[in-house]
Structure formats: C-alpha cells, structure tokens
Design an enzyme around this catalytic site. Structure first.
Site, PDB file in Angstrom:
ATOM      1  N   ASP A  80     -22.800  -2.544  40.958  1.00 14.37           N
ATOM      2  CA  ASP A  80     -23.081  -3.229  42.203  1.00 14.37           C
ATOM      3  C   ASP A  80     -23.131  -4.739  42.014  1.00 14.37           C
ATOM      4  O   ASP A  80     -23.779  -5.443  42.756  1.00 14.37           O
ATOM      5  CB  ASP A  80     -24.428  -2.721  42.742  1.00 14.37           C
ATOM      6  CG  ASP A  80     -24.399  -2.689  44.259  1.00 14.37           C
ATOM      7  OD1 ASP A  80     -23.285  -2.783  44.807  1.00 14.37           O
ATOM      8  OD2 ASP A  80     -25.471  -2.589  44.868  1.00 14.37           O
ATOM      9  N   GLU A 108       0.825  -1.214   0.000  1.00 14.26           N
ATOM     10  CA  GLU A 108       0.000   0.000   0.000  1.00 14.26           C
ATOM     11  C   GLU A 108       0.857   1.262   0.000  1.00 14.26           C
ATOM     12  O   GLU A 108       0.556   2.214  -0.690  1.00 14.26           O
ATOM     13  CB  GLU A 108      -0.868   0.021   1.264  1.00 14.26           C
ATOM     14  CG  GLU A 108      -1.982  -0.971   1.251  1.00 14.26           C
ATOM     15  CD  GLU A 108      -3.295  -0.322   0.833  1.00 14.26           C
ATOM     16  OE1 GLU A 108      -3.769   0.554   1.566  1.00 14.26           O
ATOM     17  OE2 GLU A 108      -3.822  -0.688  -0.217  1.00 14.26           O
ATOM     18  N   ASP A 109       1.897   1.237   0.820  1.00 15.94           N
ATOM     19  CA  ASP A 109       2.584   2.490   1.137  1.00 15.94           C
ATOM     20  C   ASP A 109       3.971   2.640   0.514  1.00 15.94           C
ATOM     21  O   ASP A 109       4.606   3.681   0.669  1.00 15.94           O
ATOM     22  CB  ASP A 109       2.734   2.644   2.664  1.00 15.94           C
ATOM     23  CG  ASP A 109       1.378   2.669   3.357  1.00 15.94           C
ATOM     24  OD1 ASP A 109       0.378   2.921   2.655  1.00 15.94           O
ATOM     25  OD2 ASP A 109       1.328   2.434   4.574  1.00 15.94           O
TER      26      ASP A 109
END
Ligand code: MN
Length: 706
Positions: free
Chosen positions: A262, A79-80
């Site tokens: 609680d 992708e990069d």
C-alpha cells in the site's frame, strides 16, 4: 537466439564504445574459448560457450574494457578445460591471464559455515583475494548468469547456490553499489529458496498493480505539473519494489502484504543538487510529509557511495507514498556503483566532473584519484585498498575464517586460536604443506598448527610476529620463565650463603620466610630469590638477615654453588670460552643479568674485578646433564671426502655438529675447519678428539681456547 547471432549482436554492441583492435582482441578470446569448451554443455543443454558469452554481455552493459571482457569469455577455461594460465598469457597477455586466474581462485573457495559473522569474513576474503576489482565484477556477472539459468540445476545444488548468493554475492554487489545486480540476485535467490512464497507474492503484486495503475497515473501527473510550475526540470517515474524487498519488509517489520504494497514509490531525477532540495520543497507543499521519515543521503551518503533524498508523504487517498530525489549522476552511481566508472568513462568531461563533485564518501575521493592519474589500474587499486586495507583472511582446519594483519605469520595465527596453541606451537602447515613459522600468510590459506606438550615460546618469534596479542603473550611467558628460573638459582645461592652461617634454609618456616621478605623490603619470596639470582641482591647479605644477631655475624667459608645444566635462562654458558662439565669454572653475576659461567682462566672472566659484578665460586654438579657446545679446530688435508670422514667420526663418537666453518690457507693443500660440537663433558670431548686423530686426513686437532 542462435550462437552466431548472439556473438554478432555482442560485438556490434562493443563496436559502439571500443576501438576496432579492442573488439578484435575480444573476438579472438571468444574463438579461443569456444574451441576450448567445444563438446561441453550446460545443464540446460546449451553449448557451454553460451555461458561465458552471456557473462561478457552483462559486463559489456557496463562498458567493461577489452581485457576484462576477454577474461570474462575465458573465465572457465582454466577450471573446465586443459588450457593453462601460461597459454592464456602467451595469447592474450599477462593482464587477461591474471584476471582469469583470479576468477578461478575464487571459484575454488568453498563457503562452508552458516554463521553470519563467517559470511561477512568470507565476503571480505573474496574481495581481498581479488588482486583486481574486475575479478569481482566478472565473478558477480558469472553468478548473475548462473542464477538466471538456475532452473536447469538439480534440487540440492540449487538451494546451496541460492543461499550462497544471498549470503555472499548479493551483499558484495550492494557494497560496491551495483544496485541492479544486487536486486536481481536477491529476487532470483528468493525465487529458488521460497518458490511458493515467490509465486503467491508475484501474483498478488501483479493484481494490485493493475488496480492501482490509474491512481499512480494521476499522482505522476500532479507531481510533474507542480515541478514544472516551480520551474524545475525533472524526470518523474513510478518505482516498482522488487518482490524480495516486499517480502523482506513483510518479515522484518511484521507487516501484512497490503500494508507493504500500500505504499506508492516514485523517483524524481533532476539536473543538480540544488534542484533536489527545491523538488523536495515542492513535494512537501503538495503532500503532507510523515514526520521522522525524511533522510538526506546527499549530505551524508551511504558507505557504497549512494546518494539521494528520501521522503515519505501522505498521498491524495490517504495512502503513504515514498519518493527518492536525486541527480542524474547520483542515479548512475545508484544503479551501477563502481561499474559506473566504466559506464560513463566516455561521457563529456563536464558530466564526469559534475559527478565527482556530487559523489561523496570513498567513491568520490577515488574518482578524484582516477582523474589525477588517468590510470584505471591505479583507480581500482585504491578502491580495493579502501575496502579492505590491512588484513588477510585465512581458514582454520575446521573451515572458520580468521582475519589477521597483513604480515601475520603462523605464530600469530596460533596465538589468535588460543594462547596455549601459541605456547606449544612447534610447526605449521600452510595448505597442507609444512612451512616455516615465520612465513607471511596469504588470503585464502588453510593454516594448521602442530603443537607438542613440552614445547615453549621461542624469543626469536618476537622478531617476526605481527599481532599485539602474540607479542604480549610471548613476552609475558618469557618474563615468567626468567623469573622462575632466576628464583631457583637465587634459592641455591641463598642456601649456599646461609650454610656458611650454619643455617639450613630448607628448615625455614613460612612465617620466617615472610619475616625475611619483609625485612629485606621485597614484594614476595619469589621476587626476593629472583633478585638474588639476577644479582640485584647479595645472597650473603640476605643470609645474614636470617641470623639472630643480624648483621653482626661473621662471614664463614662458603662452599661453591653447584650447577646441574638445567637452570634455564638464569644461567648462561659464556660463548667466549664454551665451558663444558669437567672444566674448572667461575661464575660472573652482573646486576639484572643472568649468571655467566666461564672457564676459570678465561681472560673475560679474569677481567671481572668484583667491583661491578659478583664473582661466584661455582662447580659442576655430579648429576649435570645436557649437551654443551665447544669449539674444535681441525687442520685437514684437502682431499675429496675429507669433511664427510670427519663428520662421520664425530657422529659415531656420539656428538652433534652444531656448526662448521672452513677456511683454506693460501697455497696450502690443507683446510682449517672449526667445528662447534655438542658434547656432554670433558671425557666425551676427549673421546671425540681421539677418534678424529685416527682419521688419516686430519693433520692436527685442538680445542679452541680464548
Ligand atoms: Mn562461470
């Protein structure tokens, strides 16, 4: 931690469960990724490689295999960076390259719609698109690290990523039984989507826990002592609810913070299933169970393989407490789900066998397959097949996701959109490129249908459509069409027969028509006419019913039925002799079939005796229209460009070539060409043939006759 110490810590951890050559593969993937991402930085300012390394570290906690870890380290390079799939394949093998490619493809999908049903489809599409379950696990680890570091991302994107995490990725983690990932993703998303609520709730929980520490300690002691007294070996721990699950309980069940908090949570881990039920008995004697709150997920596991006993009790101070009881093996599945397969692969065989017996539902059967074959690729395939067996998920042009059967084509898609879109479909674009209508669709395809107002369904579609809806709509349309066209032909035939009896059917009134329909025992006028058009009734017999004298009328001379070439499927021009307007013709009508038109002296037509079929006198109408196929044989000398010359002449004479076949006679310098031409009528054919005779290469030419 510095990058150097991070990577050495990482590989040291790998050394604990992977052989040396596997660690070496992962190390070389790290070095490759490091140099590919060099000079890139994350929003946080860290060098980019810190991200893939963190993703691989998360996966190594599940004892992920070397291929998967290498792919995790490389998951963003396609992708990069300029690195290609084939480079990865050359260096690290096809398996790693396919994993990286798979993760990159998921990254390219955009989740656009906010509808819940669409989120569900999107999740299914993601899962179905991953050829290998490891792709999903890498994607989840990727998302987890991105969420952990989301602080560094700017406002709008932050919200978008957090929303996507809640709607898409957290449910996938849950579906796969990755409970820890599921809870962390939800908590992180909660923090970024509702920062104020997250902070307020966090403070309140912290304060409450401080106050309760003593109470919890006392209850832990009591439970441990009681179990020991009953001879049950167990690990008991207090369980903290995640902030998101507290928040969700408050909003979904309209409870106050105090009401939700609680509740004290405990978990009891024992050795075997028997121990689970015995521990349950001990607890129910110790504290009073709340009716209707006991759930047996051991006998009936959740869909993701989760197993446990859940019970709710009234504790010593009147406060409710929730207890989960399960075996160690069930606990591993509960925490790591599908990933527990890697995590405990190396555990002793007895332990695995035990886990298999205890893990029911799909996970169990899948683990059994895995043990039989010992093949982890096959194991993964089976998990996937079980999750989403026979569907593909595709996008409409508006970004909606549609699910279709696995072999579905654009035609199926068109009919799924709307019947009218299907009926008028002429072409399809898949991912913006024109594609044949029979192309099988793939997950993630963007499909657009091109329609034209005049277009209609093609019977050939029936050979490849995959959905029942498309099939039935096409059939229905064709049947209607045939009925309509047969009725039109039948009306002509009746008119012709009635004219011989001096009756003009266009003068018949509606009551006269219904009387005729009734007299003939037909369902409707159009049925009656279609029956005539399809040879199921004789036009002459029906016409006789119209006469006052009934059957007594004598048969007069009928004129021929005239054809205009626009009768549709009710009339077919025989392929044996290819009649064209101007030819003397004859009609042969067999019961239930369309009217076949032959050349008058066609041997096939002459064989028709009138015993099993009606022989009709037909003629061409004066206003006949259309292109009619006809075969022409040309004997052409075998010279370069001869076919081109012939084709050019045909085109210039205004005819189409529908088909051409060539055969070369042995030892001859000439070729036999048979053209199927489309012409308007005989004069047109004559003009075409005259033009062809002028081509020097054409030695002989004639129309093909049966
Ligand atoms: Mn990433």
């Amino acid at each position: 931690m510095s990058a150097v110490s991070e990577i050495s810590e990482f590989t040291r951890h790998l050394g604990l469960y992977l052989p040396a050559q596997d660690v070496a593969l992962v190390e070389s993937a790290y070095a490759f990724s490091d140099s590919a991402h060099r000079g890139q930085f994350r929003n946080s300012g860290d060098p980019y490689i810190s991200h893939p390394l963190a993703v691989a570290s998360i996966l190594s906690q599940w004892r992920f295999d070397a291929e998967g870890l290498s792919a995790a380290l490389l998951h963003d390079v396609m992708e990069d960076t300029p690195v290609t799939k084939s480079e990865i394949e050359d260096r690290f093998g096809a398996a790693v390259a396919n994993l990286v490619d798979g993760v990159s493809k998921l990254d390219q999908l955009e989740f656009a719609s906010r509808e819940t049903a669409q989120a569900e489809n999107f999740r299914k599409m993601l899962l179905a698109m991953a050829q290998d379950l490891r792709v999903i696990l890498i994607k989840l680890a990727d998302r987890l690290h991105n969420m952990r570091t989301l602080d560094a991302v700017s406002g709008d994107r932050k919200k978008r990523i957090a929303t996507e995490t809640v709607e898409i990725y957290a449910p996938i983690a849950n579906r796969l039984g990755l409970n820890n990932v599921y809870q962390e993703l939800q908590d992180l998303a909660f923090r970024f989507l509702h920062p104020m609520r997250y902070r307020t709730l966090g403070k309140a929980v912290k304060a409450a826990r401080g106050n309760r520490r003593e109470v919890v300690g006392k209850m832990l002691d009591t439970i441990r002592t009681s179990l020991r007294a009953a001879g049950i070996t167990a690990t008991v721990s207090g369980r903290e609810k995640s902030l998101f699950s507290i928040y969700r309980k408050m909003t979904e069940k309209h409870l106050s913070f105090a009401q939700v908090l609680d509740i004290y949570g405990f978990r009891i881990l024992v050795d075997d299933v028997d121990g689970c039920y015995r521990a349950l008995g001990v607890l129910h004697r110790l504290y009073k169970p709340i009716p209707g709150k006991f759930k047996d997920y051991i006998a009936i596991p959740k869909a993701n393989g989760y197993q446990s006993l859940h019970t709710k009790l009234i504790g010593p101070y009147g406060t409710p407490l929730e207890v989960q009881i399960r075996t160690q093996a069930m606990h591993r599945t509960a925490e790591a789900g599908v990933a527990s397969h890697w995590l405990y692969k190396d555990a002793n065989h007895h332990g695995i066998a035990q886990a298999q017996r205890e893990t029911q539902g799909w996970l169990q059967s899948l683990l059994e397959i895995q043990t039989e074959s010992g093949d982890s690729a096959e194991f993964l395939e089976h998990i996937k097949g079980d999750l989403f067996p026979d569907e593909v998920y595709v996008f409409t042009p508006k970004g909606k996701i549609m699910s279709l059967p696995r072999t579905a084509t654009p035609i199926d898609f068109a009919y799924a959109v709307h019947t009218d879109v299907g009926h008028h479909c002429v072409a399809a674009k898949i991912n913006h490129e024109l594609a044949p209508l029979r192309t099988p669709l793939n997950n993630g395809d963007l499909v657009e249908i091109v329609t034209a107002p005049g277009a209609r369904p093609n019977p050939a579609w029936l050979k490849f459509v995959a959905t029942g809806k498309a099939r039935s709509r096409i059939r229905h349309y064709l049947k209607n069409l045939q009925q309509k066209e047969s009725a039109a032909l039948g009306e002509k035939m009746l008119a012709q027969a009635a004219a011989a009896l001096k009756i003009a059917i266009e003068d018949l009134t509606a009551p006269q028509w219904s009387a005729l329909v009734k007299q003939c025992g037909a369902k409707s006028k159009s049925d009656l006419l279609a029956d005539i058009g399809q040879g199921r009734r004789l036009a002459f017999a029906v016409a006789q019913a119209l006469t006052a004298e009934g059957k007594g009328a004598s048969r007069g001379k009928t004129g021929p039925l005239s054809l205009r070439g626009i009768e549709g499927v009710a009339v077919q021009y025989a392929k044996c002799c290819h009649p064209i307007p101007g030819d003397r013709i004859v009609g042969v009508l067999r019961r239930g079939q369309s009217l076949q038109v032959h050349i008058a002296d066609c041997p096939v037509a002459r064989k028709a005796t009138g015993e099993h079929e009606q022989i009709l006198d037909v003629e061409w109408s004066r206003d006949v229209t259309g292109d009619f196929p006809v075969n022409v044989r040309a004997f052409v000398s075998d010279q370069r460009g001869a076919l081109a010359h012939v084709a050019l002449e045909i085109a210039e004479a205004g005819a189409n070539i529908a088909n051409v076949s060539l055969e070369r006679a042995e030892g001859e310098r000439a070729v036999n060409m048979v053209f199927t031409l489309e012409v308007q009528e005989r004069d047109h054919l004559a003009r075409v043939m005259r033009a062809l005779r002028r081509v020097p290469e054409v030695l002989r030419i004639q129309r093909v006759r049966p």
